[in-house]
Design an enzyme around this catalytic site. Structure first.
Site, short mmCIF file in Angstrom:
data_model
loop_
_atom_site.label_atom_id
_atom_site.label_comp_id
_atom_site.label_asym_id
_atom_site.label_seq_id
_atom_site.Cartn_x
_atom_site.Cartn_y
_atom_site.Cartn_z
N ARG A 51 0.79 -1.23 0.00
CA ARG A 51 0.00 0.00 0.00
C ARG A 51 0.82 1.27 0.00
O ARG A 51 0.58 2.18 -0.79
CB ARG A 51 -0.91 0.08 1.24
CG ARG A 51 -2.25 -0.54 1.08
CD ARG A 51 -2.67 -1.11 2.39
NE ARG A 51 -1.72 -2.12 2.76
CZ ARG A 51 -1.76 -3.37 2.29
NH1 ARG A 51 -2.74 -3.73 1.51
NH2 ARG A 51 -0.83 -4.27 2.60
N THR A 52 1.77 1.36 0.92
CA THR A 52 2.45 2.65 1.09
C THR A 52 3.23 3.00 -0.17
O THR A 52 3.11 4.10 -0.70
CB THR A 52 3.36 2.61 2.34
OG1 THR A 52 2.60 2.07 3.42
CG2 THR A 52 3.85 3.99 2.70
N LYS A 80 25.44 -3.59 -0.53
CA LYS A 80 26.92 -3.52 -0.58
C LYS A 80 27.46 -2.71 0.58
O LYS A 80 28.65 -2.43 0.65
CB LYS A 80 27.35 -2.86 -1.90
CG LYS A 80 26.88 -3.55 -3.14
CD LYS A 80 27.30 -2.71 -4.36
CE LYS A 80 26.36 -2.92 -5.52
NZ LYS A 80 26.46 -1.84 -6.50
N ARG A 101 11.06 3.96 3.53
CA ARG A 101 10.71 2.99 4.60
C ARG A 101 11.98 2.23 4.96
O ARG A 101 12.74 1.84 4.07
CB ARG A 101 9.64 2.02 4.12
CG ARG A 101 9.43 0.88 5.11
CD ARG A 101 8.24 0.04 4.78
NE ARG A 101 7.00 0.74 5.05
CZ ARG A 101 5.79 0.19 4.99
NH1 ARG A 101 5.68 -1.09 4.66
NH2 ARG A 101 4.71 0.89 5.24
N HIS A 129 4.61 5.71 11.63
CA HIS A 129 4.17 5.55 10.23
C HIS A 129 3.24 6.73 9.96
O HIS A 129 2.02 6.57 9.87
CB HIS A 129 3.46 4.21 10.09
CG HIS A 129 3.20 3.77 8.67
ND1 HIS A 129 3.36 4.61 7.57
CD2 HIS A 129 2.80 2.57 8.17
CE1 HIS A 129 3.06 3.95 6.48
NE2 HIS A 129 2.71 2.70 6.81
N1 CP Z 1 -0.42 -0.05 5.75
C1 CP Z 1 0.80 -0.31 5.26
O1 CP Z 1 1.83 0.31 5.65
O2 CP Z 1 0.82 -1.28 4.32
P1 CP Z 1 2.11 -1.76 3.51
O3 CP Z 1 3.06 -2.39 4.49
O4 CP Z 1 1.61 -2.71 2.47
O5 CP Z 1 2.74 -0.52 2.92
#
Ligand code: CP
Length: 305
Positions: A51-52, A80, A101, A129
């Site tokens: 999603r993100t 590396k 991320r 998040h």
């Molecule tokens: N909600 C969320 O962060 O989903 P993903 O891990 O798929 O990005």
């Protein structure tokens, strides 16, 4: 230049402006289809995501911009031994904005300190998040009209679930919010959230380990997955993973207008039969993530709207 590391980086007024913009984008997408023409978004994902990452990419494409990036540490020069500081310095000359991320808490913050472009924390370890929180707030505001006077049950892995930590941080700025923290003893909300966020701000909350007893009180039930990747041993994960499963029978105990949210991915914690219940809003929530990320990109790039 502005980055987004935590939902607290925006004042409540700025959050409202961001959600107003997301609302306008949702209602008039054509108005925004060329706003980022010539701009590039880099998605640097050192940890898996559906999603993100894809909603960020969809957001930039919807704005007429382009995307580049990597979806795992293994497919980047991190394999590396390259540091996030060096990586972001390089990406600063390839893109205009970056969503990152990382499994290590604080890695996007380190990147932002060396970056020449805005950096967005797209999830750092078990910490924060913020764009999921923006999505959650926007979903609640869109579906309830306002974020006010709500009893919100947060259920599941409240220890490692970064979406819960960010959401509590953001919701304590809104009036009349009561929290019901539903988890097994081992997966309770970390002490720093309980003491520094909830108690310090005088917020009403209770901690329970059964869902059935509190279902009838809730206006929103925010389910979360047990975060297997953050456990130190598999036995503990197996013992705790099915502690809470939301079923149609449990939904019968809830208010007629209770809303079920989940940041997704779901594993077992919501039975698929619940998906047909009109109160199940988690797929709508995932869809709304694109609108709020479009608004965020426009805001951080300071593009007039
Ligand atoms: N909600 C969320 O962060 O989903 P993903 O891990 O798929 O990005």
């Amino acid at each position: 230049m502005r980055h987004l590391m935590s939902p607290l980086d925006f004042t409540r007024e700025e959050l409202e402006q961001l959600m107003d913009l997301a609302d306008d984008i949702k209602n008039h997408p054509d108005k925004y289809s060329e706003k980022c023409h010539g701009k590039k978004l880099a998605t640097c994902f050192y940890e898996p995501s559906t999603r993100t990452r894809l909603s960020f990419e969809a957001a930039m494409l919807n704005l007429g911009g382009s995307v580049l990036g990597f979806s795992s540490a293994d497919s980047s020069s991190a394999a590396k031994g390259e540091s996030v500081s060096d990586t972001i310095r390089v990406i600063s000359s390839y893109a205009d904005i970056c969503a990152m991320r990382h499994p290590k808490e604080g890695a996007p913050l380190v990147a932002s300190s060396r970056s020449l472009i805005p950096v967005i924390n797209a999830g750092d370890g078990g910490h924060q998040h913020p764009t999921q929180t923006l999505t959650d707030l926007f979903t609640i505001r869109s579906l309830r009209g306002e974020i006010k006077d709500l009893t919100i049950g947060l259920c599941g892995d409240l220890k490692f679930g970064r979406t819960v930590h960010s959401l509590i941080n953001a919701l304590v700025r809104y009036p009349g919010i009561k929290f019901v923290l539903i988890s097994p003893e081992e997966l309770r909300v970390p002490e720093y959230i309980r003491e520094d966020v909830l108690e310090k701000n005088g917020y009403e909350y209770k901690e329970v380990d059964t869902l059935d007893d509190v279902m009838g009180e809730l206006d929103i039930l925010y389910m979360t997955r047990v975060q297997r990747e953050r456990f130190f041993n598999e036995e503990d994960y197996i013992r705790l993973k099915d502690f809470f499963i939301l079923t149609p029978e449990k939904m019968n105990l809830a208010k007629k207008d209770m809303m079920v949210l989940h940041p997704l991915p779901r594993v077992n914690e919501i039975a698929v039969d619940v998906d047909d219940d009109p109160r199940a809003m988690y797929f709508t929530q995932a869809k709304y993530g694109v609108f709020i990320r479009m608004a965020l990109i426009l805001t951080l790039l300071e593009i007039p709207c």
